[in-house]
Design an enzyme around this catalytic site. Structure first.
Site, short mmCIF file in Angstrom:
data_model
loop_
_atom_site.label_atom_id
_atom_site.label_comp_id
_atom_site.label_asym_id
_atom_site.label_seq_id
_atom_site.Cartn_x
_atom_site.Cartn_y
_atom_site.Cartn_z
N HIS A 253 0.78 -1.22 0.12
CA HIS A 253 0.09 -0.13 0.05
C HIS A 253 0.89 1.32 -0.02
O HIS A 253 0.22 2.45 -0.03
CB HIS A 253 -0.94 0.05 1.31
N HIS A 485 0.78 -8.20 5.83
CA HIS A 485 0.04 -8.49 4.59
C HIS A 485 -1.43 -9.03 4.77
O HIS A 485 -2.31 -8.63 3.90
CB HIS A 485 0.73 -9.06 3.59
N GLU A 715 -20.90 13.26 -3.83
CA GLU A 715 -22.16 13.20 -3.85
C GLU A 715 -22.72 12.27 -4.85
O GLU A 715 -23.64 11.39 -4.58
CB GLU A 715 -23.06 14.46 -4.27
#
Length: 752
Positions: A253, A485, A715
Site C-alpha cells: 500500500h 499483509h 455526492e
C-alpha cells in the site's frame, strides 16, 4: 437371646434405611449427570455455532477485500494498456496519462526546489506543533501527543519533515541488517493501515522508539484508516531522531496507485487542501525509497508480503528500488536525447508482452497487445471497444503459432532484443525479473500446500508453500520469516512448521471486535514473543456474543450489497429452478442458486434467515420481493436510471470512483459532465459491455441537479449506496461506529 434378635433387627432396619437413601442419592446423581451432559452438549453447540458465524463473517470480509485488490490491479493493467496503445493525442489517453508519469526527468536538487517549504507561512493562530531541524526526541514525542489530541501538523512542517525523510531514505540500503546484540529486544509491528489508536496503544504498552528499544515497522502504514498521514509523520519523525533504531519496510500500500482506491490520496487532499498535491508527490518519492526488507541477526527475515520460488536476496539487495515507484508495473528506462533531456521509453517491447503467456507464472496479468502502436493512430474508445472483445482462446492460439519465433528472440541478449546501446540501458541485469522480485515480496501469501502458484485471489504476487520456505531458509542460512499483509483474527499466525509468522497490528480491522492486533518482540534467542491487544475501548465492554453479532451484522451489510449488485445473474439462476415461473424457490434451491453466482462457499441455508424475510407460509422464497427489500440511498435518482446501468454502478462502485479520482487531475472533487461521459466510456471498455450515450447522458443529468455543468464525485458515489453505513473496506473506518449506549440495542437484538 431377645436382645440379640433386637440387635439384628436394628442392624437390618438400619441397612434398609441406608439402602433407600443410597438409591435416592443415586437418582439425584443420574439426574445431575444428565443435566450436565445436556448443558455441555448445548454449550458445545453454542460454541460451534458461534465459531461458524465468526468464520463465515471473516470469509465475507476477506473475499470482498481481496476482490477489491484484484479489481484495482486489473484496472491499472487496463489503463496502462491504453497508455501503451493509444495515440498520445487521443483525449482518452490524456485523461489518464498523469498517473503514469512516474519518472519525470528532474535532478534531486530540482525536486528539492519543487518541494521547498520556505515560502509557506505559518499563521499566528496556528496552535499545532512547531518543528525545528534536526529533530529532537522531545519534538517527536510532542508530535505524537499533538496527534493524540486531534491536532494537525502545518503543511510547512509536514513538507519539511517529509523532505528530510526523503534525504535520509536515499542513503539506506535495500535490505537493512540489524542485530539484537546491542539491545535486549527488537519490536516488530505489522500493518497499521492508518489506525492511529493502534500505534498509540503499542507505544503505550511497549514504549516509544529509543536507543534501548528499536522498532521494525513492516509496511502498509496507510490506506483504509483515517489517520494515515499522522502515522507516517510519527514514524518518520522517530526515524529522523533514531536512524539506527527505527526501520521501515515498504508494503504493497506504499504505492500511489493503490492509494487512489483505498483512501490515502483523498485523506491527504482533504487535510492539506492547498499543498496536498506537493505532499502527495513527495510521498510518492518517499515510498519508492523505503527499504524492501530487514534481516535480524542474519537469521530472521522481515518483509511485508512474502517470497516465491525465485526470490533472491542478492538481486533484491542490488536493484535500484526507487525506480519502482509503483510495484504494479515494470519500470521504464530513460534514454537521453541530443539536447540532454531524458525521455521515458517503455522497457517492455512487444517481444516481452507476447512472451508473458509462456512464462512460469505472471504475478500481475497483462492484457496482450492488439498490435503495433501505428494501428492505433487516431483511434477512439468506440473503435477500441470492439477489438478488445477478442476471445482469450483466439489470443492463445495466435500466440502459440508465434511461440517458436519469440522464444528464439527471448534467448538473445537484452541488448540485441531492445536494440539500444550500452549507454542508454540502465544498470538492471534483468529489469523484468527485478520487478517480479519486488512484486512477489510485497504481494505474496503463504499456503499450506507445497509449490508456488500465481496469487489469483489478490491478482498479484504468488502463493508459496512449506517446501519453498524450507528451500529459501536453507539457501540463506535463516530460521524464520516474519511477514504481514494478511489480517488474522488473533493478530498473528504461525505456519510452515512455525517457520513463517504472519503479523498484523491493525486491530478491529474489518469492524470493531473483528480481530486483535499484535506485535512481536525478539531477543538474542530469536524466539518470537507475541503481544496481543485491541485498541477500541468499546470492544472491551462487549461480551463475546455481542462482539460476534456486531461483526456479523457488518459483514451481512456488505454481503447484501454484493448480492444486489449481482441481481440479474441471481434472477437467471433462480429461474432455472423456477420452471413454472411462479417467482418462488425452495430454501435448498435458493441456496444453490446464490452459491452458483457468488462462489463464496458460505453456509447460505443458515444465512437465509438473516438475508431473507419474505418467505411464504410453506417456506418458499419470493426472490422478486427479496430484491425489493434491499433499500438504498437516493431512490428518486435511481428510479429514472436504466436497470442494467444501475446494477453496473453498484457492482463496480469502487472501480468507478477510482477512475473519477484519476480523471480529477486538479483534485477538486468535481469533474465536468464531459469528463463524466469519458469515465463511463472507459468503464464500458474495461468491462467489455455496451453503455449507450443516452444512458450516460440521462445519468449525468440526474446527478447534476443544480445544472452547473459539473459533478461532485462524493455526492455521486453517496447517491447510489445500498446500505446506510459505508463499508469499512471502502473508506477505512468501521461500518458501524457505535457507542456504549448501543449495548442495550445489541442485547435486545434477536439475531445475536
Amino acid at each position: 437371646m431377645l436382645s440379640w434378635l433386637r440387635g439384628i433387627g436394628t442392624v437390618m432396619g438400619c441397612g434398609v434405611s441406608k439402602s433407600s437413601q443410597f438409591h435416592k442419592n443415586s437418582r439425584k446423581a443420574v439426574t445431575t449427570i444428565k443435566a450436565a451432559v445436556l448443558i455441555q452438549r448445548w454449550y458445545r453447540q453454542y460454541v460451534a455455532r458461534t465459531e461458524m458465524r465468526r468464520r463465515y463473517t471473516w470469509h465475507i470480509f476477506q473475499s470482498i477485500e481481496y476482490s477489491g485488490e484484484q479489481a484495482q490491479i486489473k484496472l491499472y493493467n487496463f489503463l496502462g494498456y491504453l497508455m501503451d496503445n493509444f495515440t498520445p493525442a487521443s483525449s482518452e489517453r490524456n485523461l489518464i496519462s498523469h498517473i503514469f508519469r512516474e519518472h519525470e526527468v528532474c535532478l534531486d536538487a530540482e525536486w528539492e526546489r519543487y518541494f521547498c517549504y520556505k515560502n509557506i507561512e505559518v499563521p499566528e493562530v496556528y496552535s499545532g506543533p512547531h518543528l525545528t531541524f534536526p529533530l529532537t526526541v522531545e519534538q517527536a514525542v510532542g508530535l505524537l501527543e499533538a496527534f493524540r489530541n486531534k491536532k494537525q501538523l502545518h503543511s510547512r512542517y509536514a513538507l519539511q519533515l517529509l523532505l528530510e525523510t526523503w534525504k535520509l531514505l536515499r542513503m539506506l540500503p535495500n535490505i537493512n541488517r540489524i542485530s539484537t546484540c546491542q539491545s535486549k529486544e527488537i519490536t516488530i509491528c505489522g500493518d497499521l493501515h492508518g489506525q492511529l489508536e493502534d500505534l498509540l496503544l503499542i507505544f503505550y504498552k511497549n514504549g516509544v522508539p529509543s536507543l534501548e528499544k528499536p522498532y521494525v515497522f513492516n509496511g502498509d502504514f496507510v490506506d483504509r484508516g483515517k489517520d494515515s498521514i499522522e502515522i507516517l509523520l510519527i514514524l518518520f519523525s522517530f526515524l529522523l531522531v533514531y536512524p539506527c533504531d527505527v526501520y521501515l519496510n515498504r508494503g504493497n500500500h506504499e504505492d500511489h496507485l493503490i492509494n487512489l482506491r483505498y483512501g490515502f490520496t483523498k485523506e491527504v487532499l482533504t487535510k492539506y487542501k492547498i499543498h496536498g498535491k506537493r505532499i502527495l508527490k513527495l510521498l510518492q518519492k518517499i515510498f519508492s525509497w523505503l527499504p524492501l526488507a530487514t534481516v535480524i541477526d542474519q537469521k530472521v527475515l522481515v518483509l511485508h508480503g512474502g517470497i516465491s520460488d525465485t526470490t533472491d536476496l542478492g538481486v533484491l539487495a542490488r536493484l535500484d528500488r526507487h525506480n519502482y515507484v509503483s510495484a504494479m508495473r515494470p519500470p521504464k528506462k530513460r534514454n537521453s536525447s541530443s539536447s540532454g533531456v531524458s525521455i521515458d521509453a517503455d522497457l517492455e517491447e512487444d517481444i516481452w508482452n507476447t512472451s508473458k503467456i509462456f512464462q512460469r507464472r505472471a504475478s500481475v496479468s497483462y492484457p496482450k497487445p492488439l498490435g503495433p502502436r501505428d494501428c492505433f493512430q487516431n483511434r477512439s474508445l468506440q473503435d477500441f471497444s470492439g477489438r478488445i472483445k477478442v476471445k482469450m482462446e483466439d489470443e492463445l492460439e495466435s500466440s502459440r503459432r508465434r511461440e517458436s519465433v519469440y522464444q528464439l528472440a527471448i534467448n538473445r541478449s537484452e541488448k540485441d532484443v531492445l536494440g539500444v546501446s550500452n549507454d542508454s540501458v540502465t544498470s538492471y541485469d534483468n529489469p523484468k525479473e527485478e520487478w517480479r522480485q519486488i512484486l512477489d515480496l510485497l504481494w505474496s501469501d503463504p499456503m499450506s500446500q507445497d509449490g508456488c502458484i500465481p496469487n489469483e485471489v489478490r491478482g498479484g504476487g504468488c502463493y508459496w508453500g512449506p517446501d519453498i520456505t524450507e528451500d529459501f531458509l536453507n539457501k540463506h542460512n535463516m530460521q524464520l520469516i516474519i511477514r504481514s499483509h494478511e489480517c488474522k483474527q488473533e493478530g498473528y499466525e504461525f505456519c510452515h512448521n512455525r517457520k513463517v509468522l504472519t503479523l498484523f497490528s491493525a486491530s478491529n480491522y474489518y469492524d470493531v471486535g473483528s480481530n486483535r492486533g499484535a506485535y512481536v518482540k525478539l531477543g538474542p534467542d530469536l524466539v518470537p514473543y507475541v503481544i496481543q491487544y485491541q485498541a477500541s475501548s468499546l470492544t472491551r465492554e462487549l461480551t463475546a456474543r455481542q462482539s460476534v453479532g456486531r461483526t456479523e451484522r457488518s459483514a451481512l451489510k456488505v454481503l447484501r450489497e454484493q448480492l444486489f449488485a449481482h441481481k440479474s445473474d441471481l434472477i437467471c439462476a433462480f429461474k432455472k429452478f423456477d420452471k413454472e415461473a411462479t417467482g418462488l424457490v425452495s430454501l435448498n434451491d435458493w441456496a444453490s442458486a446464490v452459491e452458483s453466482v457468488m462462489h463464496l462457499d458460505l453456509p447460505w441455508r443458515m444465512l437465509c434467515s438473516q438475508l431473507v424475510s419474505c418467505k411464504s407460509s410453506d417456506g418458499t422464497i419470493d426472490y422478486n420481493d427479496w430484491f425489493n427489500e434491499l433499500a438504498f440511498k437516493g431512490p428518486n435518482a435511481a428510479d429514472h436510471i436504466d436497470q442494467s446501468l444501475l446494477e453496473t454502478l453498484y457492482r463496480h462502485r469502487s472501480t468507478l470512483e477510482t477512475i473519477f479520482r484519476i480523471i480529477d487531475t486538479d483534485n477538486s472533487g468535481f469533474i465536468t459532465v464531459e469528463d463524466f461521459r469519458q469515465t463511463w466510456k472507459l468503464l464500458s471498455v474495461y468491462l467489455k459491455m455496451e453503455i449507450t450515450d443516452e444512458d450516460i447522458s440521462h445519468l449525468a443529468v440526474t446527478i447534476d441537479s443544480n445544472n452547473d455543468g459539473s459533478i461532485d464525485i462524493d455526492e455521486f458515489m453517496e447517491a447510489f449506496r445500498l446500505t446506510d453505513k459505508k463499508s469499512r473496506l471502502e473508506r477505512g473506518r468501521s461500518m458501524f461506529m457505535g457507542t456504549v449506549t448501543d449495548l442495550t440495542k445489541l442485547e435486545g437484538d434477536p439475531s445475536i
